[in-house]
Design a protein around this motif. Structure first.
Motif, PDB file in Angstrom:
ATOM      1  N   GLU A   1       3.693  -6.869  14.424  1.00  0.00           N
ATOM      2  CA  GLU A   1       4.396  -5.687  14.915  1.00  0.00           C
ATOM      3  C   GLU A   1       3.742  -5.122  16.178  1.00  0.00           C
ATOM      4  OE1 GLU A   1       4.921  -5.864  10.422  1.00  0.00           O
ATOM      5  OE2 GLU A   1       3.249  -6.050  11.837  1.00  0.00           O
ATOM      6  N   VAL A   2       2.415  -5.014  16.162  1.00  0.00           N
ATOM      7  CA  VAL A   2       1.741  -4.481  17.346  1.00  0.00           C
ATOM      8  C   VAL A   2       1.647  -5.544  18.443  1.00  0.00           C
ATOM      9  CG1 VAL A   2      -0.626  -5.001  16.642  1.00  0.00           C
ATOM     10  CG2 VAL A   2      -0.190  -3.019  18.082  1.00  0.00           C
ATOM     11  N   GLU A   3       1.658  -6.826  18.072  1.00  0.00           N
ATOM     12  CA  GLU A   3       1.726  -7.900  19.074  1.00  0.00           C
ATOM     13  C   GLU A   3       3.048  -7.806  19.842  1.00  0.00           C
ATOM     14  OE1 GLU A   3      -0.348 -10.188  20.042  1.00  0.00           O
ATOM     15  OE2 GLU A   3      -1.917 -10.273  18.513  1.00  0.00           O
TER      16      GLU A   3
ATOM     17  N   ILE B   1       0.825  -1.202   0.000  1.00  0.00           N
ATOM     18  CA  ILE B   1       0.000   0.000   0.000  1.00  0.00           C
ATOM     19  C   ILE B   1       0.858   1.250   0.000  1.00  0.00           C
ATOM     20  CG2 ILE B   1      -1.793  -1.180   1.339  1.00  0.00           C
ATOM     21  CD1 ILE B   1      -0.975   0.547   3.705  1.00  0.00           C
ATOM     22  N   LEU B   2       0.234   2.333  -0.370  1.00  0.00           N
ATOM     23  CA  LEU B   2       0.855   3.646  -0.297  1.00  0.00           C
ATOM     24  C   LEU B   2       0.126   4.443   0.773  1.00  0.00           C
ATOM     25  CD1 LEU B   2       1.069   4.370  -4.130  1.00  0.00           C
ATOM     26  CD2 LEU B   2       2.900   3.512  -2.662  1.00  0.00           C
ATOM     27  N   GLY B   3       0.860   5.253   1.526  1.00  0.00           N
ATOM     28  CA  GLY B   3       0.219   6.067   2.554  1.00  0.00           C
ATOM     29  C   GLY B   3       0.498   5.545   3.951  1.00  0.00           C
ATOM     30  N   THR B   4       0.078   6.319   4.954  1.00  0.00           N
ATOM     31  CA  THR B   4       0.313   5.970   6.356  1.00  0.00           C
ATOM     32  C   THR B   4      -0.522   4.768   6.762  1.00  0.00           C
ATOM     33  OG1 THR B   4       0.706   8.303   6.844  1.00  0.00           O
ATOM     34  CG2 THR B   4       0.303   6.842   8.715  1.00  0.00           C
ATOM     35  N   LEU B   5       0.137   3.803   7.388  1.00  0.00           N
ATOM     36  CA  LEU B   5      -0.532   2.579   7.848  1.00  0.00           C
ATOM     37  C   LEU B   5      -0.362   2.433   9.348  1.00  0.00           C
ATOM     38  CD1 LEU B   5      -1.877  -0.213   7.498  1.00  0.00           C
ATOM     39  CD2 LEU B   5       0.384  -1.119   6.911  1.00  0.00           C
ATOM     40  N   HIS B   6      -1.472   2.347  10.060  1.00  0.00           N
ATOM     41  CA  HIS B   6      -1.468   2.079  11.496  1.00  0.00           C
ATOM     42  C   HIS B   6      -1.922   0.641  11.748  1.00  0.00           C
ATOM     43  CE1 HIS B   6      -1.927   6.552  12.965  1.00  0.00           C
ATOM     44  NE2 HIS B   6      -0.812   6.333  12.290  1.00  0.00           N
ATOM     45  N   ALA B   7      -1.504   0.087  12.872  1.00  0.00           N
ATOM     46  CA  ALA B   7      -1.958  -1.243  13.305  1.00  0.00           C
ATOM     47  C   ALA B   7      -2.547  -1.099  14.701  1.00  0.00           C
ATOM     48  CB  ALA B   7      -0.801  -2.234  13.309  1.00  0.00           C
TER      49      ALA B   7
ATOM     50  N   THR C   1      14.711   2.258  21.000  1.00  0.00           N
ATOM     51  CA  THR C   1      15.043   2.323  19.568  1.00  0.00           C
ATOM     52  C   THR C   1      14.693   0.990  18.918  1.00  0.00           C
ATOM     53  OG1 THR C   1      17.325   1.678  20.114  1.00  0.00           O
ATOM     54  CG2 THR C   1      16.886   4.027  19.823  1.00  0.00           C
ATOM     55  N   PRO C   2      13.523   0.894  18.280  1.00  0.00           N
ATOM     56  CA  PRO C   2      13.125  -0.351  17.618  1.00  0.00           C
ATOM     57  C   PRO C   2      14.158  -0.767  16.581  1.00  0.00           C
ATOM     58  CG  PRO C   2      11.294   1.195  17.730  1.00  0.00           C
ATOM     59  CD  PRO C   2      12.512   1.950  18.134  1.00  0.00           C
ATOM     60  N   PRO C   3      14.422  -2.066  16.430  1.00  0.00           N
ATOM     61  CA  PRO C   3      15.424  -2.533  15.460  1.00  0.00           C
ATOM     62  C   PRO C   3      15.218  -1.988  14.057  1.00  0.00           C
ATOM     63  CG  PRO C   3      14.734  -4.340  16.870  1.00  0.00           C
ATOM     64  CD  PRO C   3      13.854  -3.177  17.209  1.00  0.00           C
ATOM     65  N   ILE C   4      13.972  -1.838  13.635  1.00  0.00           N
ATOM     66  CA  ILE C   4      13.701  -1.377  12.277  1.00  0.00           C
ATOM     67  C   ILE C   4      14.145   0.070  12.063  1.00  0.00           C
ATOM     68  CG2 ILE C   4      11.368  -0.529  12.723  1.00  0.00           C
ATOM     69  CD1 ILE C   4      10.546  -1.666  10.013  1.00  0.00           C
ATOM     70  N   LEU C   5      14.266   0.851  13.147  1.00  0.00           N
ATOM     71  CA  LEU C   5      14.675   2.255  13.044  1.00  0.00           C
ATOM     72  C   LEU C   5      16.164   2.439  13.273  1.00  0.00           C
ATOM     73  CD1 LEU C   5      11.749   4.043  14.959  1.00  0.00           C
ATOM     74  CD2 LEU C   5      11.949   3.563  12.514  1.00  0.00           C
TER      75      LEU C   5
ATOM     76  N   ASN D   1       2.166   3.159  14.424  1.00  0.00           N
ATOM     77  CA  ASN D   1       2.480   3.583  13.063  1.00  0.00           C
ATOM     78  C   ASN D   1       3.568   2.636  12.555  1.00  0.00           C
ATOM     79  OD1 ASN D   1       3.851   4.847  10.815  1.00  0.00           O
ATOM     80  ND2 ASN D   1       2.892   6.784  11.387  1.00  0.00           N
ATOM     81  N   LEU D   2       3.254   1.838  11.535  1.00  0.00           N
ATOM     82  CA  LEU D   2       4.179   0.781  11.134  1.00  0.00           C
ATOM     83  C   LEU D   2       5.419   1.295  10.429  1.00  0.00           C
ATOM     84  CD1 LEU D   2       1.860  -2.163  10.063  1.00  0.00           C
ATOM     85  CD2 LEU D   2       2.892  -1.659  12.258  1.00  0.00           C
ATOM     86  N   ARG D   3       5.449   2.544  10.017  1.00  0.00           N
ATOM     87  CA  ARG D   3       6.662   3.086   9.410  1.00  0.00           C
ATOM     88  C   ARG D   3       7.560   3.750  10.448  1.00  0.00           C
ATOM     89  NH1 ARG D   3       5.711   2.381   4.049  1.00  0.00           N
ATOM     90  NH2 ARG D   3       3.563   2.666   3.330  1.00  0.00           N
ATOM     91  N   THR D   4       6.972   4.533  11.350  1.00  0.00           N
ATOM     92  CA  THR D   4       7.772   5.263  12.332  1.00  0.00           C
ATOM     93  C   THR D   4       7.858   4.553  13.677  1.00  0.00           C
ATOM     94  OG1 THR D   4       5.905   6.512  13.259  1.00  0.00           O
ATOM     95  CG2 THR D   4       6.942   7.390  11.258  1.00  0.00           C
TER      96      THR D   4
END
Length: 425
Positions: free
Chosen positions: A249-251, A141-147, A289-293, A168-171
């Motif tokens: 991710e939210v789990e 998808i494109l755009g902000t995605l929340h879980a 600091t999440p690993p993805i960041l 927010n799955l990106r930030t």
């Protein structure tokens, strides 16, 4: 990561420990779990630096051999259990049955039973469905995605505490609500709070909890939460039924809240949890600091995110009752053994050729249409399988321009091509 890199990471963790760093500081730097740190801390205390090397995974014991007669008895017991109307058929159930027959010291181990079942093709192996390609929403998808998800804990005297988390799955920025229930009103209040702080997302992925989807009593039911999201231009993505790992991710955030907050304190009341929960959110947003960041915190990442926050005035002018608004609702579904999927308590035929595969069903309310899409793998294009009429027995309201992501688009009367209608582009 190879053994050499892993060894250096363990040394770094122990070095930080010797310098007096707190556990949460060490975990944030090495990006490993609390169980990992506990394991290598124990090894280091017992054996020093040499204990940080990986050990051989070779089995310590040679599996016990079994006779053809025992193998036959195990297989017969398994077949007998399968015919029963109620009960289990796994290795433990078989062992219980064999114990009843008085085998005594000849009773086979669980590993032996599993080995026999596997050799005879009686052990349930991971099906093709479990290995099917799963199109993760964040990659399509494109755009902000929340879980969105919730977890719960119990106080000592019994009351249940619910923690709602939106991520927010990106930030990886999060919003939290502590509640005494998981009612529709609680979900609404949590999400309104989230959209005022993290902004209104374009997509929101979540599971099929009744508080989210509207319940399971009637087909084509549009619950109040679904209507709220549609009225704000949010496209819901309902993940596969009974597969919480799809919202991993939210789990993970739920688990982090448990380890970093709940298990470190002794709570005696609901009010105490509410008063102190902000400390976890502050720590998570500013120190973790999440690993993805890599080395960034969620707050630092969130500053780079374009945000369109919900205002109090917009909330006050939401219609009551909420209508069904023009928009789209998505359902990621695994095709069942009869070749069907379930969408809003209604069964839709897909194809028996796709049993166990994942498809993406999109309901376009203003077009009164349900589209079912399939992608064999990440390397393939999406393919439209079915385009079905979907009657909605009430008027579909126009989306307010202030919530439209593309103000120039008249979403009620648009006649976009199927390629532009879908989000997988």
């Amino acid at each position: 990561m190879d053994d050499k890199q892993e060894f250096q990471l363990r040394r770094k963790a122990m070095s930080l420990r010797l310098k007096g760093s707190a556990h949460h500081v060490i975990l944030a730097k090495v990006h490993r779990s609390r169980a990992w740190l506990s394991k290598w801390q124990k090894r280091f205390d017992q054996q020093g630096v040499s204990g940080l090397h990986s050990r051989s995974r070779r089995p310590h014991h040679t599996p016990r051999l079994y006779s053809p007669g025992m193998a036959q008895l195990i297989a017969q017991t398994r077949r007998r259990l399968v015919k029963q109307k109620v009960g289990l058929i796994g290795a433990r159930a078989i062992r219980r049955e064999l114990r009843k027959s008085g085998l005594g010291e000849q009773l086979p181990s669980l590993s032996t039973i599993k080995r026999v079942l596997q050799m005879r093709g009686l052990l349930a192996t991971p099906s093709e469905a479990s290995r099917a390609y799963f199109p993760k929403p964040l990659t399509v998808i494109l755009g902000t995605l929340h879980a969105l998800d919730w977890t719960c804990r119990y106080l000592e005297d019994g009351p249940k505490i619910y923690a709602f988390h939106t991520l927010n799955l990106r930030t990886r920025a999060c919003a939290q609500t502590i509640a005494a229930d998981k009612s529709r009103q609680t979900v609404r209040e949590h999400c309104l709070h989230t959209w005022k702080t993290l902004g209104i997302p374009l997509f929101l992925q979540l599971d099929n909890d009744a508080a989210f989807c509207g319940g399971y009593k009637a087909a084509r039911i549009f619950g109040q939460f679904v209507r709220l999201c549609l009225s704000l231009g949010i496209e819901l993505i309902f993940l596969p039924i009974a597969q919480p790992e799809c919202n991993g991710e939210v789990e993970e955030l739920n688990g982090l809240w448990g380890h970093a907050f709940w298990e470190r304190r002794q709570f005696t009341s609901f009010g105490q949890v509410c008063r102190t929960s902000s400390a976890f959110v502050h720590w998570y947003m500013t120190d973790y600091t999440p690993p993805i960041l890599v080395d960034a915190t969620p707050r630092q990442a969130q500053r780079r995110e374009p945000i369109r926050r919900l205002t109090a005035n917009q909330v006050a002018h939401l219609p009551d009752p909420l209508p069904i608004t023009a928009g789209r609702i998505h359902f990621v579904r695994q095709v069942k053994s009869d070749g069907t999927i379930a969408v809003l308590n209604e069964t839709w035929k897909v194809s028996k050729r796709l049993i166990g595969k994942y498809v993406w069903a999109t309901l376009i309310t203003h077009c009164r249409r349900l589209e079912i899409w399939y992608q064999p793998s990440a390397q393939h294009n999406w393919r439209l399988l079915k385009n079905c009429a979907y009657d909605i027995p009430e008027t579909v309201a126009r989306l307010k321009p202030e919530f439209a992501h593309f103000p120039w688009l008249d979403i009620v009367h648009d006649v976009l091509s199927p390629r532009r209608d879908k989000i997988h582009i």
